[in-house]
Structures are given as structure tokens and as C-alpha cells.
Design a protein around this motif. Structure first.
Motif, PDB file in Angstrom:
ATOM      1  N   TYR A 223      84.323  96.283  46.304  1.00 49.11           N
ATOM      2  CA  TYR A 223      83.592  95.342  47.004  1.00 49.11           C
ATOM      3  C   TYR A 223      84.383  95.385  48.308  1.00 49.11           C
ATOM      4  CZ  TYR A 223      80.495  91.377  46.530  1.00 49.11           C
ATOM      5  OH  TYR A 223      79.333  90.683  46.449  1.00 49.11           O
ATOM      6  N   ARG A 224      83.367  95.199  49.510  1.00 46.53           N
ATOM      7  CA  ARG A 224      83.931  94.883  50.862  1.00 46.53           C
ATOM      8  C   ARG A 224      84.241  93.248  50.817  1.00 46.53           C
ATOM      9  NH1 ARG A 224      83.326  97.362  55.921  1.00 46.53           N
ATOM     10  NH2 ARG A 224      84.602  95.945  57.402  1.00 46.53           N
ATOM     11  N   LEU A 225      85.564  93.136  51.436  1.00 44.78           N
ATOM     12  CA  LEU A 225      85.703  91.716  51.538  1.00 44.78           C
ATOM     13  C   LEU A 225      86.590  91.507  52.923  1.00 44.78           C
ATOM     14  CD1 LEU A 225      87.006  90.906  48.144  1.00 44.78           C
ATOM     15  CD2 LEU A 225      85.325  90.130  48.949  1.00 44.78           C
ATOM     16  N   ASN A 226      85.861  91.137  53.963  1.00 46.08           N
ATOM     17  CA  ASN A 226      86.232  91.034  55.313  1.00 46.08           C
ATOM     18  C   ASN A 226      86.421  92.415  55.832  1.00 46.08           C
ATOM     19  OD1 ASN A 226      86.695  89.722  57.661  1.00 46.08           O
ATOM     20  ND2 ASN A 226      88.882  89.182  57.228  1.00 46.08           N
ATOM     21  N   ARG A 227      87.973  92.743  56.087  1.00 39.38           N
ATOM     22  CA  ARG A 227      88.136  94.158  56.697  1.00 39.38           C
ATOM     23  C   ARG A 227      88.572  95.064  55.482  1.00 39.38           C
ATOM     24  NH1 ARG A 227      91.210  90.360  59.337  1.00 39.38           N
ATOM     25  NH2 ARG A 227      90.550  90.049  61.485  1.00 39.38           N
ATOM     26  N   ASP A 228      88.575  94.498  54.346  1.00 41.42           N
ATOM     27  CA  ASP A 228      89.174  95.219  53.152  1.00 41.42           C
ATOM     28  C   ASP A 228      88.063  95.924  52.153  1.00 41.42           C
ATOM     29  OD1 ASP A 228      91.784  94.559  54.256  1.00 41.42           O
ATOM     30  OD2 ASP A 228      91.700  92.656  53.202  1.00 41.42           O
ATOM     31  N   TRP A 229      88.343  97.021  51.359  1.00 40.63           N
ATOM     32  CA  TRP A 229      87.709  97.442  50.290  1.00 40.63           C
ATOM     33  C   TRP A 229      88.650  97.197  49.256  1.00 40.63           C
ATOM     34  CZ3 TRP A 229      82.714  98.692  49.822  1.00 40.63           C
ATOM     35  CH2 TRP A 229      82.068  99.105  51.172  1.00 40.63           C
ATOM     36  N   VAL A 230      87.878  96.234  47.956  1.00 40.25           N
ATOM     37  CA  VAL A 230      88.805  96.037  46.880  1.00 40.25           C
ATOM     38  C   VAL A 230      88.246  96.506  45.584  1.00 40.25           C
ATOM     39  CG1 VAL A 230      89.765  94.092  45.778  1.00 40.25           C
ATOM     40  CG2 VAL A 230      89.733  93.825  48.020  1.00 40.25           C
ATOM     41  N   GLU A 231      88.886  97.176  44.850  1.00 38.66           N
ATOM     42  CA  GLU A 231      88.358  97.651  43.417  1.00 38.66           C
ATOM     43  C   GLU A 231      88.274  96.367  42.362  1.00 38.66           C
ATOM     44  OE1 GLU A 231      89.137 101.861  42.115  1.00 38.66           O
ATOM     45  OE2 GLU A 231      90.863 101.184  42.900  1.00 38.66           O
ATOM     46  N   VAL A 232      87.202  96.088  41.915  1.00 39.90           N
ATOM     47  CA  VAL A 232      87.144  94.958  41.020  1.00 39.90           C
ATOM     48  C   VAL A 232      86.435  95.286  39.636  1.00 39.90           C
ATOM     49  CG1 VAL A 232      86.655  93.251  43.083  1.00 39.90           C
ATOM     50  CG2 VAL A 232      84.942  94.381  41.776  1.00 39.90           C
ATOM     51  N   GLU A 233      86.837  94.577  38.487  1.00 35.74           N
ATOM     52  CA  GLU A 233      86.335  94.837  37.224  1.00 35.74           C
ATOM     53  C   GLU A 233      86.171  93.546  36.480  1.00 35.74           C
ATOM     54  OE1 GLU A 233      89.376  96.621  34.884  1.00 35.74           O
ATOM     55  OE2 GLU A 233      91.014  95.344  35.560  1.00 35.74           O
TER      56      GLU A 233
END
Length: 272
Positions: A223-233
Motif C-alpha cells: 500500500y502506498r501511504l503518503n510517501r511510503d510503500w507499506v506491506e500489509v496483510e
């Protein structure tokens, strides 16, 4: 499409567990991985029997502004005869595990996993778990009444009974399960399920006024959140402030599905 609903929160990590984790809190979003909803972060709620709750979001300066979202874990027979303490608040119950009996305005509904109920403000309702543990999401928002518009009606349905609306030009790889009519201006919030097949994506960075709460029901994604890419499950929760840039890619081997809250259909307030 296969459907599953994560519901395995609670417990405590081993004493040999490292402290560092994936949780992030920023000015634009918060990311709460499923493991942070442990026994020590659960709350008890007045008026609820044999129930504990994990509060994912609540109105708070610098955090959620329009809604509260909770995970409810009810023991057999647990629940409440007077669950909502504020007559001006509407709610959504979404069942993840077990069986719930919902009594609303004199009607009785037995809700199973995937069950969805919209409860207008001022509604007389109660809820009880069946013979086994039940887990549900409870989303609350103060209703913004509009002169000339009645409050919405009660809606009780199930994920399996609603045909997802396919997004244009995606061949069904990206769709949205909409439990209420999106053109019905009586509603000032929508709670939907976003469905992405493996490899599908939201192919642009959305930036908009709507605040979001996202609870991952199934699968994995980036997931792209603001400036970051975050792995989600499955089991992870995200809060996105209004105008937070966002987008995602379904990265796992099964559908990536999340329960999405957003505020809609009202003029922007001009006072703080």
C-alpha cells in the motif's frame, strides 16, 4: 471469488519476541499491524457483556476526525441490549467470525461471517453472540442531518449476496462491494469492501478529501501511504487522513480485500 475474514486478534507475543515491529504513526496516516491488537490493548465497554474491544480509530486531534472503528470479540452469549450510547450516532456492524443475532426496530436477523448491518441514528438495536465466539467490526459516525432529507433506512445483508461493481476497464480484477446505493444522499458515510485479484492494483495515487479507515480482511498487498510503500496483510488496519496520497497493489496468491470506511455526500465544514 473465495472469501475469508481475518478474526484472530489477541494473545501476547513470546518473551523472546523482538520489540521492533511494523507499526507506524505519521501526520498523514497510521498503520497498525494485526499483532498490536494483543490482550493488553483490549478495552471493556460499558453496557456490553462478555465482550472486549480493540479501538482502531476514534476522533482525536491529529488522528481520525469523523469516525470510530472497533473490533468486538464476544464470548458465547456476549453482546449488548443497549450498545450505542449516543442517539445521534449511526453505525455499521460487519461480522468476521461466528454468529450474531441482531434485533433492530422489532425485527430479528441472524448474521453470519460477511454479514453487514447499517444502523441509522436513533435506532433501537441490540446484538448477541450465538453458542460460540463471535468477532465483528463496529464503525460509528455522528450523523450529519440535512434539511429535507430523512435519515437512511436500516440495511441488513451479507457480502455473498451483493454483486461487486467492477471498476471500468479492469476486466473485474478490481471491484467494490457496495452495501448501500452510492447515489443515496441520505448516507453521509459509505462502508464497502474493495476487492483486488492477485496482481491487480489501484493504478494511480489517489488524493481526496475523504478520510479512510481500512481493515484488511483477506490476502496481502503493498500500500502506498503518503510517501511510503507499506506491506500489509489480513488483520492489519490503516487510517488515512483526508488528502493522504494512496494506492495499492495486490501482492499475494489470493484476493486482497479490505473493509473501507469513508465520509461522503456532505458540504465541507468551514469551521474547526
Amino acid at each position: 471469488m473465495t472469501r475469508s475474514y481475518f478474526s484472530d486478534w489477541g494473545g501476547l507475543p513470546s518473551q523472546r519476541n523482538i520489540i521492533a515491529g511494523r507499526a507506524v504513526f505519521t501526520e498523514a496516516y497510521a498503520f497498525m499491524p494485526r499483532r498490536v491488537q494483543s490482550d493488553i490493548t483490549a478495552s471493556l465497554l460499558p453496557g456490553w457483556d462478555d465482550t472486549r474491544a480493540w479501538i482502531l480509530a476514534r476522533p482525536l486531534t491529529g488522528f481520525a476526525e469523523t469516525f470510530a472503528e472497533l473490533i468486538l470479540e464476544m464470548k458465547p452469549g456476549g453482546g449488548s441490549e443497549s450498545p450505542e450510547p449516543d442517539a445521534g450516532v449511526q453505525g455499521v456492524i460487519f461480522v468476521l467470525e461466528g454468529e450474531l443475532t441482531l434485533n433492530v426496530d422489532g425485527a430479528t436477523h441472524v448474521m453470519e461471517p460477511g454479514g453487514f448491518a447499517y444502523l441509522p441514528p436513533g435506532t433501537d438495536w441490540s446484538v448477541r453472540a450465538g453458542d460460540s465466539r463471535a468477532v465483528a467490526v463496529w464503525i460509528r459516525k455522528r450523523y450529519e442531518a440535512v434539511p429535507g432529507l430523512d435519515a437512511p433506512d436500516v440495511v441488513v445483508t451479507n457480502d455473498r449476496d451483493v454483486t461487486p461493481a467492477e471498476m471500468p476497464d479492469t476486466e473485474g480484477r478490481w471491484s467494490t462491494t457496495r452495501f448501500v446505493d452510492p447515489t443515496d444522499l441520505r448516507h453521509d458515510m459509505h462502508v464497502t469492501i474493495v476487492n483486488l485479484h492477485p496482481g491487480a492494483e489501484v493504478p494511480f495515487t489517489e488524493t481526496h478529501v475523504m478520510e479512510h479507515g481500512l481493515l484488511v480482511l483477506q490476502g496481502m498487498g503493498v500500500y502506498r501511504l503518503n510517501r511510503d510503500w507499506v506491506e500489509v496483510e489480513a488483520g492489519d488496519f490503516m487510517w488515512l487522513r483526508a488528502f493522504c496520497p494512496q494506492g495499492c497493489h495486490a501482492s499475494g496468491s489470493e484476493p486482497f480485500r479490505y473493509l473501507l470506511y469513508k465520509d461522503v455526500n456532505r458540504h465541507p465544514r468551514l469551521e474547526l
